[in-house]
Motif scaffolding. Structure first.
Motif, short mmCIF file in Angstrom:
data_model
loop_
_atom_site.label_atom_id
_atom_site.label_comp_id
_atom_site.label_asym_id
_atom_site.label_seq_id
_atom_site.Cartn_x
_atom_site.Cartn_y
_atom_site.Cartn_z
N VAL A 1 -20.34 39.45 -57.00
CA VAL A 1 -19.98 40.67 -57.73
C VAL A 1 -19.75 40.36 -59.20
O VAL A 1 -19.87 41.25 -60.06
N TRP A 2 -19.39 39.12 -59.52
CA TRP A 2 -19.33 38.61 -60.89
C TRP A 2 -20.32 37.47 -61.03
O TRP A 2 -20.74 36.87 -60.02
N SER A 3 -20.68 37.16 -62.28
CA SER A 3 -21.58 36.04 -62.54
C SER A 3 -21.10 35.28 -63.77
O SER A 3 -20.54 35.87 -64.71
N SER A 4 -21.35 33.99 -63.78
CA SER A 4 -20.89 33.13 -64.88
C SER A 4 -21.89 33.06 -66.02
O SER A 4 -21.82 32.17 -66.85
N ALA A 5 -22.81 34.01 -66.10
CA ALA A 5 -23.93 33.90 -67.04
C ALA A 5 -23.54 34.15 -68.49
O ALA A 5 -24.40 34.17 -69.36
N GLY A 6 -22.27 34.36 -68.78
CA GLY A 6 -21.84 34.66 -70.13
C GLY A 6 -21.89 33.47 -71.06
O GLY A 6 -22.52 32.45 -70.79
N ALA A 7 -21.19 33.57 -72.18
CA ALA A 7 -21.27 32.59 -73.26
C ALA A 7 -21.07 31.18 -72.76
O ALA A 7 -20.05 30.85 -72.15
N ALA A 8 -22.07 30.35 -73.00
CA ALA A 8 -22.03 28.91 -72.72
C ALA A 8 -21.96 28.56 -71.25
O ALA A 8 -21.91 27.40 -70.89
N GLY A 9 -21.97 29.55 -70.38
CA GLY A 9 -21.91 29.26 -68.95
C GLY A 9 -20.69 28.45 -68.56
O GLY A 9 -20.76 27.53 -67.74
N VAL A 10 -19.55 28.82 -69.13
CA VAL A 10 -18.33 28.06 -68.91
C VAL A 10 -18.00 27.93 -67.42
O VAL A 10 -17.50 26.91 -66.96
N PHE A 11 -18.30 28.97 -66.66
CA PHE A 11 -17.94 28.99 -65.25
C PHE A 11 -19.12 28.70 -64.33
O PHE A 11 -19.09 29.03 -63.15
N ASN A 12 -20.17 28.09 -64.87
CA ASN A 12 -21.34 27.85 -64.04
C ASN A 12 -21.06 26.96 -62.85
O ASN A 12 -21.64 27.14 -61.78
N ASN A 13 -20.19 25.96 -63.01
CA ASN A 13 -19.92 25.04 -61.89
C ASN A 13 -19.46 25.77 -60.63
O ASN A 13 -20.06 25.60 -59.57
N PRO A 14 -18.40 26.58 -60.68
CA PRO A 14 -17.98 27.24 -59.43
C PRO A 14 -19.02 28.22 -58.90
O PRO A 14 -19.13 28.39 -57.68
N GLU A 15 -19.80 28.86 -59.78
CA GLU A 15 -20.82 29.77 -59.27
C GLU A 15 -21.90 29.00 -58.51
O GLU A 15 -22.53 29.54 -57.60
N ARG A 16 -22.08 27.73 -58.88
CA ARG A 16 -23.05 26.88 -58.17
C ARG A 16 -22.36 26.04 -57.11
O ARG A 16 -22.93 25.11 -56.57
#
Length: 468
Positions: free
Chosen positions: A66-81
């Protein structure tokens, strides 16, 4: 104002201790050893809200997409992956077992010694909710031995036994409720000592646990049918929530993060593609409540795990300083009722309408409020979809998915239970399936190694309640 002062005091206390190291779940030299409920209870609730808002809020909104980490710099990419921080997993485990369950048990012991049955009930009901959150996150957990001070390394209970135990604990708690005026009153940040509301809360937690038991294969339809006739959280006035305030020191912790690192604007978290697709299809007016339009004036969701792109950001309507931490909302309960009725041969239509209306009505008088005419038009389109659907249960489950946007782990739990909607793996995900559970924290793996060992490394394994 009394509530605000109480919350300010306890949030300062939580802020001073939230990042402390922790030991095994039955031994903490920093934990409280005395139980004045008027002091301890608001601290427990503030810790609960703080932990949910900052430690795993983003993670478990990414998991059901329902949320995605695709915002600035992908700060939250790790937990989304699915690379989950050991600090998030560990701080959450510690919050539940040290700051919630153990301290609630102190309140129970003290209240029992003084014959204060309503206070026992309040603490037991909150304990039931905490155990439910723990098993939703981690799967099998310490339950029967969890808060026994004589057991340093508690055994893990299977998830079915934990869920059954939660239902029984809440039944015991409801049996404690009396007409005595002795309650946790002003220090009760959820209901202010209103025991009728605490009974609704208990019944609603049971409803959630029973639906998980049912999905896992347990024979509980009779119990759920009985639950339908009991008072539960079915209106916005009954919602179980812990408040935050738009005042320094009392703000929602996730907004504090935005305020500190992006000037109070959300440049980090986008809308997820699956939820936007459902909402766009139905012209759902909650789109403008939950999300902002992109530069093209459209609502666009990011595919999971993808960096960048012109997608909608999660709105400050639901990431604002005073946005409360919601424990159970009426939309969830009404839609669970609708689903159960539909699956057992009755119509869930009225409950579907009531649940979706409750989801929209929650924002009345707040940022993101929805016009009454828009609500009615959307309900008309939704009921038309329901009336003509070959799979009416799926229509209900889609609405549960949408209604729980931003409220997790409940939304993730219901996706794991229903698998609605179909999700695709995030780009560069470390598993070959949607993540199913939070990892056990490092300290638990070592301090309670023998008991924890069978449950390590199961993040991609379906939970028992999934029925697989």
């Amino acid at each position: 104002m009394r509530t605000l002062r109480l919350l300010l005091i306890v949030l300062v206390a939580v802020g001073l201790t939230a990042c402390d190291d922790f030991l095994d779940i039955n031994e903490d030299p920093n934990a409280a050893t005395e139980a004045d409920p008027e002091l301890l209870f608001p601290t427990i609730l503030a810790n609960t809200a703080s932990n949910r808002a900052i430690e795993f809020k983003a993670d478990v909104n990414f998991f059901p997409q329902v949320w995605s980490s695709a915002g600035a710099a992908g700060v939250f990419n790790n937990p989304e992956r699915y690379v989950v921080s050991p600090f998030s997993a560990g701080n959450t485990w510690n919050s539940i077992y040290q700051n919630q369950l153990k301290e609630l048990d102190l309140i129970v012991q003290d209240a029992e010694a003084n014959g204060f049955d309503n206070i026992v009930a309040q603490a037991q009901i909150m304990s039931g909710w905490s155990y439910l959150q723990a098993t939703e996150l981690y799967g099998p957990i310490p339950f029967s031995e969890a808060i026994n001070p004589d057991i340093a390394r508690p055994a893990y209970d299977e998830q079915e036994d934990v869920l059954r135990g939660i239902v029984d604990l809440l039944e015991e708690a409801k049996g404690r409720i009396t007409d005595s005026p002795i309650v946790i009153g002003d220090a009760d940040l959820i209901y202010g000592g209103n025991m009728e509301q605490w009974e609704r809360f208990a019944n609603s937690i049971q409803m959630r646990a029973l639906m998980l038991l049912r999905n896992g294969g347990a024979s509980v339809d009779g119990e759920i049918n009985a639950q339908l006739g009991r008072p539960m959280i079915r209106s916005v006035a009954d919602i179980a929530r812990i408040p935050f305030f738009d005042q320094t020191g009392n703000e929602n912790n996730l907004w504090k993060l935005l305020n500190q690192f992006s000037g109070g604007q959300n440049i980090w978290i986008h809308a997820g593609e699956p939820v936007i697709e459902i909402m766009n299809r139905d012209e759902d007016p909650r789109r403008a409540t939950f999300f902002d339009e992109n530069s093209a004036g459209e609502f666009a969701g990011s595919p999971p795990g993808v960096l960048g792109g012109d997608f909608s950001f999660v709105s400050l309507n639901i990431m604002r300083p005073d946005y409360p931490e919601i424990l159970i909302n009426p939309a969830e309960i009404l839609l669970l009722e609708a689903e159960f009725l539909e699956e057992t041969g009755s119509s869930g239509r009225d409950k579907l309408e009531a649940g979706v209306r409750a989801s929209m009505d929650f924002y009345d008088g707040q940022p993101g409020a929805i016009d009454a005419a828009e609500k009615d038009a959307f309900i008309g389109r939704l009921l038309d979809r329901y009336d003509n659907a070959s799979d009416k249960v799926e229509v209900i489950q889609e609405q549960l998915y949408v209604a729980l946007t931003g409220q997790n782990p409940e939304g993730w739990t219901n996706w794991r239970r229903t698998k609605v909607p179909a999700l695709e793996l995030p780009q560069e995900a470390v598993f070959n399936t949607i993540i199913r559970r939070y990892p056990l924290p490092d300290n638990e793996r070592t301090a309670n190694a023998e008991n924890a060992a069978p449950f390590i490394g199961l993040e991609d394994v379906p939970m028992w309640f999934e029925g697989e």
